[in-house]
Design a protein around this motif. Sequence first.
Motif, PDB file in Angstrom:
ATOM      1  N   GLY A 191      46.031  47.000  33.959  1.00  0.00           N
ATOM      2  CA  GLY A 191      45.661  45.865  33.111  1.00  0.00           C
ATOM      3  C   GLY A 191      46.151  44.517  33.611  1.00  0.00           C
ATOM      4  O   GLY A 191      46.094  43.532  32.885  1.00  0.00           O
ATOM      5  N   ARG A 192      46.653  44.455  34.853  1.00  0.00           N
ATOM      6  CA  ARG A 192      47.065  43.169  35.445  1.00  0.00           C
ATOM      7  C   ARG A 192      46.166  42.863  36.634  1.00  0.00           C
ATOM      8  O   ARG A 192      45.672  43.772  37.295  1.00  0.00           O
ATOM      9  CB  ARG A 192      48.503  43.257  35.964  1.00  0.00           C
ATOM     10  CG  ARG A 192      49.558  43.270  34.893  1.00  0.00           C
ATOM     11  CD  ARG A 192      50.925  43.567  35.516  1.00  0.00           C
ATOM     12  NE  ARG A 192      51.266  42.596  36.556  1.00  0.00           N
ATOM     13  CZ  ARG A 192      52.131  42.835  37.547  1.00  0.00           C
ATOM     14  NH1 ARG A 192      52.721  44.011  37.650  1.00  0.00           N
ATOM     15  NH2 ARG A 192      52.399  41.905  38.444  1.00  0.00           N
ATOM     16  N   LEU A 193      46.003  41.588  36.919  1.00  0.00           N
ATOM     17  CA  LEU A 193      45.218  41.167  38.082  1.00  0.00           C
ATOM     18  C   LEU A 193      46.106  40.335  38.992  1.00  0.00           C
ATOM     19  O   LEU A 193      46.723  39.366  38.553  1.00  0.00           O
ATOM     20  CB  LEU A 193      44.021  40.319  37.643  1.00  0.00           C
ATOM     21  CG  LEU A 193      42.972  41.028  36.781  1.00  0.00           C
ATOM     22  CD1 LEU A 193      41.882  40.040  36.378  1.00  0.00           C
ATOM     23  CD2 LEU A 193      42.373  42.200  37.546  1.00  0.00           C
ATOM     24  N   ARG A 194      46.155  40.717  40.268  1.00  0.00           N
ATOM     25  CA  ARG A 194      46.983  39.971  41.218  1.00  0.00           C
ATOM     26  C   ARG A 194      46.071  39.450  42.330  1.00  0.00           C
ATOM     27  O   ARG A 194      45.327  40.225  42.945  1.00  0.00           O
ATOM     28  CB  ARG A 194      48.058  40.905  41.789  1.00  0.00           C
ATOM     29  CG  ARG A 194      49.266  40.205  42.322  1.00  0.00           C
ATOM     30  CD  ARG A 194      50.514  41.076  42.139  1.00  0.00           C
ATOM     31  NE  ARG A 194      50.346  42.386  42.770  1.00  0.00           N
ATOM     32  CZ  ARG A 194      50.726  42.649  44.025  1.00  0.00           C
ATOM     33  NH1 ARG A 194      51.268  41.715  44.777  1.00  0.00           N
ATOM     34  NH2 ARG A 194      50.551  43.846  44.531  1.00  0.00           N
ATOM     35  N   LEU A 195      46.134  38.159  42.574  1.00  0.00           N
ATOM     36  CA  LEU A 195      45.306  37.542  43.611  1.00  0.00           C
ATOM     37  C   LEU A 195      45.964  37.770  44.968  1.00  0.00           C
ATOM     38  O   LEU A 195      47.042  37.245  45.234  1.00  0.00           O
ATOM     39  CB  LEU A 195      45.179  36.040  43.332  1.00  0.00           C
ATOM     40  CG  LEU A 195      44.266  35.250  44.266  1.00  0.00           C
ATOM     41  CD1 LEU A 195      42.807  35.657  44.074  1.00  0.00           C
ATOM     42  CD2 LEU A 195      44.418  33.745  44.020  1.00  0.00           C
ATOM     43  N   LEU A 196      45.304  38.568  45.833  1.00  0.00           N
ATOM     44  CA  LEU A 196      45.859  38.817  47.170  1.00  0.00           C
ATOM     45  C   LEU A 196      45.314  37.826  48.188  1.00  0.00           C
ATOM     46  O   LEU A 196      45.922  37.587  49.213  1.00  0.00           O
ATOM     47  CB  LEU A 196      45.545  40.245  47.626  1.00  0.00           C
ATOM     48  CG  LEU A 196      46.107  41.355  46.739  1.00  0.00           C
ATOM     49  CD1 LEU A 196      45.781  42.716  47.325  1.00  0.00           C
ATOM     50  CD2 LEU A 196      47.609  41.209  46.558  1.00  0.00           C
ATOM     51  N   ARG A 197      44.126  37.300  47.902  1.00  0.00           N
ATOM     52  CA  ARG A 197      43.555  36.275  48.786  1.00  0.00           C
ATOM     53  C   ARG A 197      42.540  35.472  47.992  1.00  0.00           C
ATOM     54  O   ARG A 197      41.610  36.064  47.447  1.00  0.00           O
ATOM     55  CB  ARG A 197      42.852  36.947  49.981  1.00  0.00           C
ATOM     56  CG  ARG A 197      42.081  35.951  50.844  1.00  0.00           C
ATOM     57  CD  ARG A 197      41.485  36.604  52.067  1.00  0.00           C
ATOM     58  NE  ARG A 197      40.268  37.355  51.750  1.00  0.00           N
ATOM     59  CZ  ARG A 197      39.617  38.126  52.628  1.00  0.00           C
ATOM     60  NH1 ARG A 197      40.089  38.275  53.851  1.00  0.00           N
ATOM     61  NH2 ARG A 197      38.520  38.751  52.269  1.00  0.00           N
ATOM     62  N   PRO A 198      42.688  34.133  47.908  1.00  0.00           N
ATOM     63  CA  PRO A 198      41.625  33.351  47.292  1.00  0.00           C
ATOM     64  C   PRO A 198      40.398  33.381  48.186  1.00  0.00           C
ATOM     65  O   PRO A 198      40.520  33.542  49.406  1.00  0.00           O
ATOM     66  CB  PRO A 198      42.213  31.934  47.202  1.00  0.00           C
ATOM     67  CG  PRO A 198      43.295  31.875  48.215  1.00  0.00           C
ATOM     68  CD  PRO A 198      43.769  33.295  48.453  1.00  0.00           C
ATOM     69  N   GLY A 199      39.199  33.273  47.617  1.00  0.00           N
ATOM     70  CA  GLY A 199      37.995  33.373  48.436  1.00  0.00           C
ATOM     71  C   GLY A 199      36.778  32.856  47.713  1.00  0.00           C
ATOM     72  O   GLY A 199      36.866  31.973  46.858  1.00  0.00           O
ATOM     73  N   GLY A 200      35.636  33.452  48.044  1.00  0.00           N
ATOM     74  CA  GLY A 200      34.334  32.908  47.649  1.00  0.00           C
ATOM     75  C   GLY A 200      34.036  32.907  46.166  1.00  0.00           C
ATOM     76  O   GLY A 200      33.068  32.274  45.743  1.00  0.00           O
ATOM     77  N   ILE A 201      34.799  33.626  45.360  1.00  0.00           N
ATOM     78  CA  ILE A 201      34.647  33.525  43.904  1.00  0.00           C
ATOM     79  C   ILE A 201      35.917  32.897  43.346  1.00  0.00           C
ATOM     80  O   ILE A 201      37.026  33.372  43.625  1.00  0.00           O
ATOM     81  CB  ILE A 201      34.362  34.900  43.272  1.00  0.00           C
ATOM     82  CG1 ILE A 201      32.947  35.318  43.708  1.00  0.00           C
ATOM     83  CG2 ILE A 201      34.485  34.850  41.748  1.00  0.00           C
ATOM     84  CD1 ILE A 201      32.398  36.533  43.072  1.00  0.00           C
ATOM     85  N   ALA A 202      35.753  31.806  42.608  1.00  0.00           N
ATOM     86  CA  ALA A 202      36.915  31.070  42.107  1.00  0.00           C
ATOM     87  C   ALA A 202      37.735  31.951  41.167  1.00  0.00           C
ATOM     88  O   ALA A 202      37.181  32.683  40.340  1.00  0.00           O
ATOM     89  CB  ALA A 202      36.451  29.811  41.386  1.00  0.00           C
ATOM     90  N   ALA A 203      39.055  31.884  41.299  1.00  0.00           N
ATOM     91  CA  ALA A 203      39.937  32.659  40.427  1.00  0.00           C
ATOM     92  C   ALA A 203      39.660  32.330  38.956  1.00  0.00           C
ATOM     93  O   ALA A 203      39.731  33.205  38.094  1.00  0.00           O
ATOM     94  CB  ALA A 203      41.396  32.385  40.788  1.00  0.00           C
ATOM     95  N   GLU A 204      39.306  31.074  38.685  1.00  0.00           N
ATOM     96  CA  GLU A 204      39.019  30.668  37.298  1.00  0.00           C
ATOM     97  C   GLU A 204      37.850  31.485  36.717  1.00  0.00           C
ATOM     98  O   GLU A 204      37.855  31.837  35.538  1.00  0.00           O
ATOM     99  CB  GLU A 204      38.647  29.179  37.234  1.00  0.00           C
ATOM    100  CG  GLU A 204      39.785  28.222  37.575  1.00  0.00           C
ATOM    101  CD  GLU A 204      39.833  27.833  39.056  1.00  0.00           C
ATOM    102  OE1 GLU A 204      39.514  28.686  39.918  1.00  0.00           O
ATOM    103  OE2 GLU A 204      40.195  26.682  39.349  1.00  0.00           O
ATOM    104  N   ALA A 205      36.842  31.778  37.555  1.00  0.00           N
ATOM    105  CA  ALA A 205      35.671  32.538  37.083  1.00  0.00           C
ATOM    106  C   ALA A 205      36.081  33.977  36.760  1.00  0.00           C
ATOM    107  O   ALA A 205      35.580  34.577  35.798  1.00  0.00           O
ATOM    108  CB  ALA A 205      34.578  32.519  38.152  1.00  0.00           C
ATOM    109  N   ILE A 206      37.007  34.524  37.546  1.00  0.00           N
ATOM    110  CA  ILE A 206      37.488  35.893  37.310  1.00  0.00           C
ATOM    111  C   ILE A 206      38.291  35.931  36.010  1.00  0.00           C
ATOM    112  O   ILE A 206      38.145  36.835  35.186  1.00  0.00           O
ATOM    113  CB  ILE A 206      38.334  36.371  38.506  1.00  0.00           C
ATOM    114  CG1 ILE A 206      37.455  36.405  39.766  1.00  0.00           C
ATOM    115  CG2 ILE A 206      38.976  37.728  38.227  1.00  0.00           C
ATOM    116  CD1 ILE A 206      38.221  36.578  41.051  1.00  0.00           C
ATOM    117  N   GLU A 207      39.127  34.915  35.817  1.00  0.00           N
ATOM    118  CA  GLU A 207      39.950  34.849  34.597  1.00  0.00           C
ATOM    119  C   GLU A 207      39.061  34.775  33.355  1.00  0.00           C
ATOM    120  O   GLU A 207      39.355  35.392  32.334  1.00  0.00           O
ATOM    121  CB  GLU A 207      40.884  33.637  34.656  1.00  0.00           C
ATOM    122  CG  GLU A 207      41.932  33.812  35.746  1.00  0.00           C
ATOM    123  CD  GLU A 207      42.921  32.660  35.853  1.00  0.00           C
ATOM    124  OE1 GLU A 207      42.535  31.509  35.588  1.00  0.00           O
ATOM    125  OE2 GLU A 207      44.076  32.946  36.231  1.00  0.00           O
TER     126      GLU A 207
END
Length: 323
Positions: free
Chosen positions: A186-202
């Motif tokens: 149930g946690r999400l850890r960003l290992l590499r920023p890339g072509g989909i914005a982290a904000e969109a995933i959140e």
Amino acid sequence: MARILSTLDPDTLTQACDALRRGEPVAVPTETVYGLAADATHPGAITAIYEAKGRPRFNPLISHVSDIDMARAHVRFSPLAEKLARAFWPGALTLVLPLEPSGAIHPLATAGLATAAVRMPQGFARELIATFGRPLAAPSANRSGRVSPTSAEHVAEDLGERIGLILDGGRCPIGVESTIVAVEDGRLRLLRPGGIAAEAIEEIAGLAVERQQPQPGEAVIAPGMLTSHYAPQAAVRLNAADVRPGEALIRFGEAPVAGEDRAHAVFNLSPAGDLREAAANLFDFLKRADASGASAIAVAPVPAHGLGEAINDRLERAAAPRP
Ligand code: AMP
Ligand code: MG
């Protein structure tokens, strides 16, 4: 020298599958960057990728699938992982998920970890995987540590002498690698920023994406731990407020940079200030600034939100001290 076949040629799919069945790596266009693809279940094929790239073997590969069922045969989806896959696949999101014990992704592709990184690409790459019928391991189609390729010409310059087949699908529309997220309890850890914005995933997850770096000694190796990466030959100077003699300039948006009229060459990632356009131009401009013969490459600030997070990540690595 590698053969170059157009993805528009109806025979290309068959030729590419034949090469993959022989265990040979093939350079394939994706929406992010060109990948060097090989059968993710075949140890000889995976070894051929590491050898062509000169890539350290502790750095695991992303396995690419043509549909969720193919992914499910090899990794385990939690409800959160399922939600993200449904929202962003096919697309530039890579999920790091626990291996399914009955799965067939070879340990050489996962560097022996208990997890695998999986992604469903768009377009021709997806069609190729569906036809081939097995996941394709595919890191970027460049020599390890170099700038990633966003055109078939880039691949030919870097790997043309080392591989047999390059598929030409034109320029990659996104232009930076996928966003890599580890999905853990149930946690999400960003290992590499890339072509989909982290904000969109959140927004889809309804959950913050944690950005802290892996601890030293942690087994999981993210590109973030390979500090120098995506490196051109020339030195890269970040946050440039001016241009020094002999430098090429890479900048963003309308505002001119002091001394840019005396720059060796000037590349504007996006005159209109669009971060998507900037991401699509980034690697090509780094290569062209390098090829201009400039003594160094000055880079003016790029905003850090949205795709700017990935752009700044790649620029920091391009500027990092070389090994
Ligand atoms: P690329 O170089 O684009 O193929 O990206 C591969 C990156 O995916 C590696 O450098 C790792 O950081 C990441 N990766 C692949 N597999 C895993 C995994 N099982 N756990 C964590 N990160 C992974
Ligand atoms: Mg790479």
